[in-house]
Design an enzyme around this catalytic site. Structure first.
Site, PDB file in Angstrom:
ATOM      1  N   LYS A  96     -13.226   2.516   0.947  1.00 53.36           N
ATOM      2  CA  LYS A  96     -12.912   2.467   2.381  1.00 53.36           C
ATOM      3  C   LYS A  96     -14.167   2.849   3.176  1.00 53.36           C
ATOM      4  O   LYS A  96     -14.722   3.921   2.980  1.00 53.36           O
ATOM      5  CB  LYS A  96     -11.750   3.416   2.699  1.00 53.36           C
ATOM      6  CG  LYS A  96     -10.435   2.990   2.041  1.00 53.36           C
ATOM      7  CD  LYS A  96      -9.355   4.039   2.163  1.00 53.36           C
ATOM      8  CE  LYS A  96      -8.901   4.232   3.592  1.00 53.36           C
ATOM      9  NZ  LYS A  96      -7.780   5.200   3.667  1.00 53.36           N
ATOM     10  N   THR A 144      -6.085  -1.099  10.288  1.00 52.34           N
ATOM     11  CA  THR A 144      -5.864  -0.120  11.359  1.00 52.34           C
ATOM     12  C   THR A 144      -5.548  -0.767  12.703  1.00 52.34           C
ATOM     13  O   THR A 144      -6.343  -1.529  13.245  1.00 52.34           O
ATOM     14  CB  THR A 144      -7.044   0.854  11.541  1.00 52.34           C
ATOM     15  OG1 THR A 144      -7.498   1.323  10.269  1.00 52.34           O
ATOM     16  CG2 THR A 144      -6.612   2.051  12.380  1.00 52.34           C
ATOM     17  N   ARG A 167       0.831  -1.201   0.000  1.00 50.93           N
ATOM     18  CA  ARG A 167       0.000   0.000   0.000  1.00 50.93           C
ATOM     19  C   ARG A 167       0.866   1.251   0.000  1.00 50.93           C
ATOM     20  O   ARG A 167       1.817   1.353   0.779  1.00 50.93           O
ATOM     21  CB  ARG A 167      -0.902   0.009   1.236  1.00 50.93           C
ATOM     22  CG  ARG A 167      -1.652   1.320   1.491  1.00 50.93           C
ATOM     23  CD  ARG A 167      -2.530   1.195   2.720  1.00 50.93           C
ATOM     24  NE  ARG A 167      -3.160   2.437   3.127  1.00 50.93           N
ATOM     25  CZ  ARG A 167      -2.772   3.180   4.186  1.00 50.93           C
ATOM     26  NH1 ARG A 167      -1.753   2.780   4.936  1.00 50.93           N
ATOM     27  NH2 ARG A 167      -3.402   4.297   4.485  1.00 50.93           N
ATOM     28  N   ARG A 203      -7.865  18.292   7.947  1.00 52.21           N
ATOM     29  CA  ARG A 203      -6.581  18.191   8.635  1.00 52.21           C
ATOM     30  C   ARG A 203      -6.196  19.540   9.233  1.00 52.21           C
ATOM     31  O   ARG A 203      -6.566  20.598   8.701  1.00 52.21           O
ATOM     32  CB  ARG A 203      -5.466  17.736   7.679  1.00 52.21           C
ATOM     33  CG  ARG A 203      -5.598  16.289   7.235  1.00 52.21           C
ATOM     34  CD  ARG A 203      -4.389  15.802   6.457  1.00 52.21           C
ATOM     35  NE  ARG A 203      -4.548  14.412   6.062  1.00 52.21           N
ATOM     36  CZ  ARG A 203      -4.266  13.378   6.836  1.00 52.21           C
ATOM     37  NH1 ARG A 203      -3.757  13.576   8.048  1.00 52.21           N
ATOM     38  NH2 ARG A 203      -4.444  12.150   6.407  1.00 52.21           N
TER      39      ARG A 203
END
Length: 470
Positions: free
Chosen positions: A219, A277, A36, A77
């Site tokens: 996702k 995760t 990834r 962010r």
């Protein structure tokens, strides 16, 4: 299945700690099936070099490795900061879109936050390590009470649970990164913060317009995606249970059952599913996992996940190769306890021909204790349909299509094997059996089951089940 080859696939994120020839080769030797590239961090040139490292190591290893580009998506962010900000419990702070931020504020990009926040909303920073509650909002700036204090650093993630954000699913950065990723030949593109099936459709359209055969992984990390799961599965080639942001968005207590639900729905659709995760978070610094982490991996495998993924453990961790090796050992210990998902579809289920044929092929292989199920395939879809049943037999997917070989590298239990192209079905079966023998998965004289189509190299034409001897 004693002495079996590991069937749950392993994805490792390649980052600063692992982006070198020796480590990438060692990761593949330890059992990495997919690499990834996290496009939220690093430059496009960095990722292009890493992609080439993976391809070079893939060629040396002699087996296909999936390359996954993970787009950042519409993620809020923290913006640029001159220094880290320390927030104390009970204090207050102002957060604002970068265009409205003043000295002392915490800037957040994209600059939409001030237009959507209301008093009482929660704002979570760095996966919820810092928790704020909005007190009042004025001209795009939100004064917040600090519920849980901590350190706020530049570019950390920001979540506002339950609040729809007026941001397109693909940002300008994503579109630039997508062009670069397709240029260096990724096999999958993971789309972050999917909210609807139309998000997936839009990305698929862009990929196809660029002449790429990359597949889309949706996702699942927002409440909207959970609500639209079946529609998303209808458009995506696969899904990822992205437990980090999912836990922040809906609460950690809801994640375990949602993980099971997402995996189950993906299996029913014959779509690969990655669980991700914090699977071995402690191994970023420790050479050994915690017992809880080992149990977490085991439970994901027992849930039926196609693949398990490492993030910081291999991207920035001190023990990247050891982390992959730990996953490999846990999978080998757990997989013999997986049961065959026997399903006999009824006419009322309206099964596809691939689904009906794969069910029958698996039943025949199990009844005869065949050594392997051989699936000559063009797109790989029939191999995925077989894999969804989690048969006890080896699944060997035979194809001349390199795209399919690399796609199938992430499919549970499937060993993709390359054969030369042919247009004759009898020749196809002969070449498939020879490749199975050469691979070492079957020995001469062992019973095998073949499921394929008599219309060679045409997708969706599976119509034969054949019992033969290797």
């Amino acid at each position: 299945m004693t002495g079996h080859t590991r069937r749950t696939k392993i994805v490792a994120t390649i980052g600063p700690a692992s982006a070198n020839p020796a480590t990438v080769s060692a990761l593949i030797e330890a059992g990495m099936d997919g690499a990834r590239l996290n496009l939220s961090h690093g430059t496009q040139d960095d990722h292009a070099r890493t992609a080439q490292l993976v391809r070079d190591a893939e060629a040396a290893a002699g087996r296909p490795i999936s390359l996954i580009a993970d787009l950042q998506g519409p993620k809020l962010r923290v913006g640029d900061l001159d220094h880290e900000v320390e927030l104390e419990d009970g204090g207050s702070v102002v957060i604002a879109g970068e265009d409205a931020a003043q000295d002392g504020d915490i800037p957040v990009s994209p600059a939409v936050l001030g237009s959507v926040l209301q008093p009482g909303n929660d704002v979570l920073i760095d996966d919820g390590m810092v928790r704020l509650r909005v007190d009042r909002v004025e001209r795009g700036r939100a004064r917040c009470d600090v519920v849980v204090g901590g350190t706020v650093a530049a570019h950390k993630g920001v979540n506002v649970p339950g609040i729809p954000l007026p941001i397109p699913s693909l940002t300008r950065k994503d579109l630039d990164d997508l062009d670069a990723a397709l240029e260096f030949g990724v096999d999958f593109v993971a789309l972050s913060f999917v909210r609807s099936a139309s998000d997936v459709t839009a990305l698929r359209t862009l990929i196809e317009a660029r002449g790429s055969h990359a597949w889309v992984i949706a996702k699942i990390e927002k409440a909207e995606a959970v609500a639209a799961l079946d529609a998303i599965l209808g458009e995506a080639h696969g899904v990822m249970v992205a437990r980090g942001d999912l836990g922040v968005e809906i609460g950690a207590a809801e994640v375990p059952l949602l993980q099971k639900r997402i995996i189950h729905h993906a299996l029913e659709r014959s779509k690969p599913v990655i669980t991700a995760t914090q699977m071995l978070e402690s191994m970023i610094h420790s050479p050994e996992p915690t017992r809880a982490e080992a149990s977490d991996i085991a439970n994901a495998i027992l849930d039926g996940t196609s693949a398990i993924m490492l993030s910081g453990e291999t991207a920035i961790g001190e023990h990247p190769v050891e982390a992959v090796a730990v996953m490999d050992r846990i999978a080998l210990a757990v997989e013999p306890h997986l049961g065959y998902r026997h399903e006999t579809p009824q006419a009322s289920d309206e099964p596809t021909i691939d689904q009906a044929m794969s069910n029958a092929a698996c039943d025949v292989a199990e009844a005869l204790s065949a050594s392997a199920i051989l699936v000559p395939t063009f797109t790989g879809r029939t191999a995925s349909a077989v894999a969804r049943l989690r048969p006890q037999r080896a699944i060997l997917a035979l194809t001349h299509n390199m795209d399919s070989l690399r796609h199938l590298a992430l499919e549970w239990g499937v060993t993709p094997l390359e054969i030369t192209e042919t247009t004759d079905v009898e020749d196809l079966w002969t070449r498939s059996i020879a490749a199975a023998r050469d691979s070492g998965f079957v020995s001469s004289g062992e019973r095998i089951v073949i499921t394929a189509g008599t219309a060679v190299n045409l997708p969706g034409g599976t119509n034969v089940i054949k019992v033969d001897l290797a």
